[in-house]
Design an enzyme around this catalytic site. Structure first.
Site: not given
Ligand SMILES: [Zn+2]
Length: 676
Positions: A116, A118, A120, A232, A320, A414, A417, A430, A435
């Site tokens: 099967e 595995k 995570d 499982y 693994k 920023c 800008c 910002c 911007c």
């Molecule tokens: Zn900006």
């Protein structure tokens, strides 16, 4: 023939279960999430007025009850052991030989294994009695875990009631199912985007996010993050005859649990090794993370014979995979500005091969993360790739420093800008509406597949068009000409005319897509659907007040405020005028209205007093079903007030404001006309 309330409730539950299966098991939904939520809401309303008809397996039990103070503990009937790890083909062969030796099997004979993926995620157990889901727990220390029943109920793939595939299959009096709870990469990304926007720290990987979600004390929040499960194994059981692990999985599948489709029965250890190696190469195809394969003896009798050590069963082993990591130099830390102005740090790397692709950029999440890991420009770092997700910097190799590395300073302005940035949670933001970086991200989002879906209108094109001054905001897309496009890099006549065609076509997108595309803070695809169902045009949405918005089921004060702020902005108004002038659809299309009763669809209703034939919730459900909306208080914008016995002050208010008043009979006529 009219149905009794009990029959009606059962019918609704069957419909909801049917859609659960379509969505989660067959991966082939028939209705939108919104329509699904409405069915659940309708059922909830019926159950609220008839609480004695609520059962533990009702789909309403999934939406999450009251928050808990803390989790109680559940003792596992059979310990949930861990599984030993191996890392090579050689170790797998040794495992096979060890089993043969212990069980006195001839070394030349083959043993059957089930292999099967595995997953995570987080291991959990589900306890069913007489087919009903009773409780579920985390693995904990293997002997006792946290009772996370309320959270597990929200996982739509977990049947609250086991449905046998045919009548001959008996439901066992007790069945314990073991499985892995996980988040898909997609859902993980969505969750992190939401968190970024809310100024909350992002989860490092899908497993952490799944574990964190499962341990939330408020199941209503869990319900919003879509956890998934792959069962499982069967733990404890009664009254079942099972000879092999394959039988167990087949049984679970038959009961409606989503057994992983890549599980495979292998005739011998050679096939096992081959299957493990195949998936090592293919794992990036999956929409969830795996960190290896699990190899289990198929015969349950042989398993009994082999038994377990104090820590792990002798009949299973995990293979693994090497973590997908690589070491490289971090050349510089770059600032990226998101569509709502969030500034996130990104690492520019010396290109390195990782999991089959060349990687030159990695996410650094946020500034706290840089500080915590003490990441400096010029450092050698370990990068890791998590499925489809952009790679991340896991750690710094501090021993490789030579003094030339530069400590990172948070920007005060920023990068695009140059306006002053402000702290917002763990992020910097910002706030300049003009911007350019933000504009680029907003335009990209507007054209993206989940929003207006303009094919061929990708980031590289947006970048050029903004830099050349052809686009200032997304409404300008509709004023582009063929000549604007054809002279750009990598554009040619064919692709220019394709893009022009795609732009034209996008003018007819559904209203909910347009709402989503506007890029209002805190309004993602789902909220856009809710809004599209409630308002019939962009104009009515734009003039909605904070109070009106908050009255909508699922719209809270924060979202309502984002919407009001967005439409109050003068800049927004210009954009909307431009969209309309270009004939972009800003209205709900006819097919988006649920039922075609023009008298009810799109109209708002307030109910006051007691009706004779309907409970309040039934009346509300009827209105919703015909496409109408329920409002809790009377205002100038209310279309109808439905009046029963002993009406409250709402009646006076409605008279004062000249709102249409319906008595029960008039209401019934209106609703019934809608049924034809
Ligand atoms: Zn900006």
């Amino acid at each position: 023939m009219t149905l009794t309330i009990k029959e009606k409730i059962e019918q609704l539950r069957d419909i909801i279960r049917y859609h659960d299966r379509r969505y989660y098991l067959e991966n082939n939904p028939e209705i939108t999430d919104f329509a699904y939520d409405q069915l659940v809401q309708e059922l909830q309303n019926l159950e609220k007025t008839h609480p004695y008809l609520i059962t533990a397996d009702s789909p309403t039990q999934r939406v999450g009850g009251e928050p808990l103070i803390q989790f109680s503990t559940i003792n596992h009937k059979i310990p949930m052991l861990s599984i030993d790890n191996t890392y090579s083909d050689k170790e797998l062969r040794e495992f096979d030989q060890r089993i043969k030796r212990m069980a006195g099997i001839d070394m030349h004979r083959d043993i059957e294994y089930v292999v099967e993926l595995k997953i995570d995620g987080v291991a959990i157990t589900l306890w069913y009695e007489k087919g009903l889901f009773v409780h579920g727990a985390t693995r904990g220390d293997g002997f006792k875990g946290d009772d996370v029943t309320a959270n597990l109920r929200t996982v739509r793939q977990i049947p609250l009631k086991l449905e046998p595939p045919d009548r001959r299959q008996k439901i066992p009096s007790v069945l314990e199912v073991r499985g892995e709870i996980y988040l898909t990469n997609n859902e993980f990304q969505r969750l992190n985007e939401d968190r970024e926007e809310a100024g909350e720290p992002q989860f490092a990987n899908p497993r952490n996010a799944a574990a964190g979600t499962l341990k939330l004390l408020d199941p209503r929040i869990t319900a919003k993050r879509r956890l998934s499960i792959f069962p499982y194994a069967i733990g404890y059981f009664e009254e079942l005859e099972l000879a092999t692990h394959k039988d167990c999985l087949k049984l679970l599948q038959g009961f409606g649990l989503p057994v992983n489709p890549h599980t495979r029965l292998c005739k011998n250890i050679d096939e096992v090794i081959q299957h493990c190696n195949t998936w090592d190469k293919r794992r990036s195809e999956l929409d969830y993370m795996i960190d290896g394969m699990v190899v289990k003896v198929n015969s349950l009798a042989l398993r009994d014979q082999l038994g377990a050590t104090s820590k792990a069963p002798r009949w299973a082993i995990s293979y693994k995979y090497q973590p997908e990591q690589a070491t490289t130099k971090l050349e510089e830390i770059e600032m990226q500005v998101g569509k709502t102005g969030t500034i996130t740090p990104v690492a520019n790397l010396t290109p390195v091969l990782l999991a089959g692709t060349t990687v030159s950029r990695a996410t650094l999440h946020n500034f706290d993360e840089i500080r915590r890991k003490d990441i400096r420009a010029g450092d050698y770092v370990v990068v890791q790739k998590a499925g489809e997700i952009i790679p991340q910097v896991v750690s710094v190799l501090k021993e490789k420093r030579d003094g030339t590395e530069s400590v990172f300073c948070e920007p005060e302005i920023c990068p695009e800008c140059k306006s002053t940035v402000r702290k917002d949670g763990v992020y910097l933001r910002c706030h300049n509406p003009l911007c350019l970086s933000q504009a680029k991200r907003r335009i990209q989002y507007f054209a993206s597949r989940q929003a207006m879906d303009i094919e061929g209108f990708g980031p590289a094109l947006v970048e050029q068009l903004v830099d050349k001054g052809f686009l200032k905001d997304y409404a300008d897309i509709y004023y582009l000409t063929f000549d604007d496009l054809v002279n750009l890099e990598r554009m040619g006549e064919k692709s220019s005319s394709n893009v022009m065609h795609a732009i034209e076509e996008s003018k007819n997108r559904d209203f909910d897509r347009l709402i989503c595309a506007l890029g209002i803070s805190n309004v993602g695809f789902h909220t856009a659907e809710v809004l599209a169902n409630h308002f019939d045009s962009l104009d009515t949405l734009a003039t909605a007040t904070q109070e009106e918005l908050e009255e909508i089921y699922e719209i809270g004060p924060v979202v309502a405020k984002s919407i009001v702020d967005f439409f109050r902005n003068e800049h927004t108004r210009d954009i909307i005028e431009k969209l309309k002038a270009a004939r972009v659809n800003t209205r709900k299309l006819a097919r988006q209205t649920s039922t075609n009763n023009p008298k009810v669809a799109g109209r708002s209703f307030v109910i006051t007093g007691t009706l004779q034939k309907y409970s309040r919730n039934e009346a509300e459900a009827l209105i919703r079903k015909s496409g109408g909306r329920i409002i809790s208080s009377v205002s100038k914008k209310t279309d109808y007030l439905v009046v029963g016995d002993d009406p409250g002050s709402k009646l006076d208010k409605a008279r004062e404001l000249n709102v249409h008043i319906l008595d029960e009979e008039a209401f019934e006529n209106m609703i019934q006309n809608s049924k034809e």
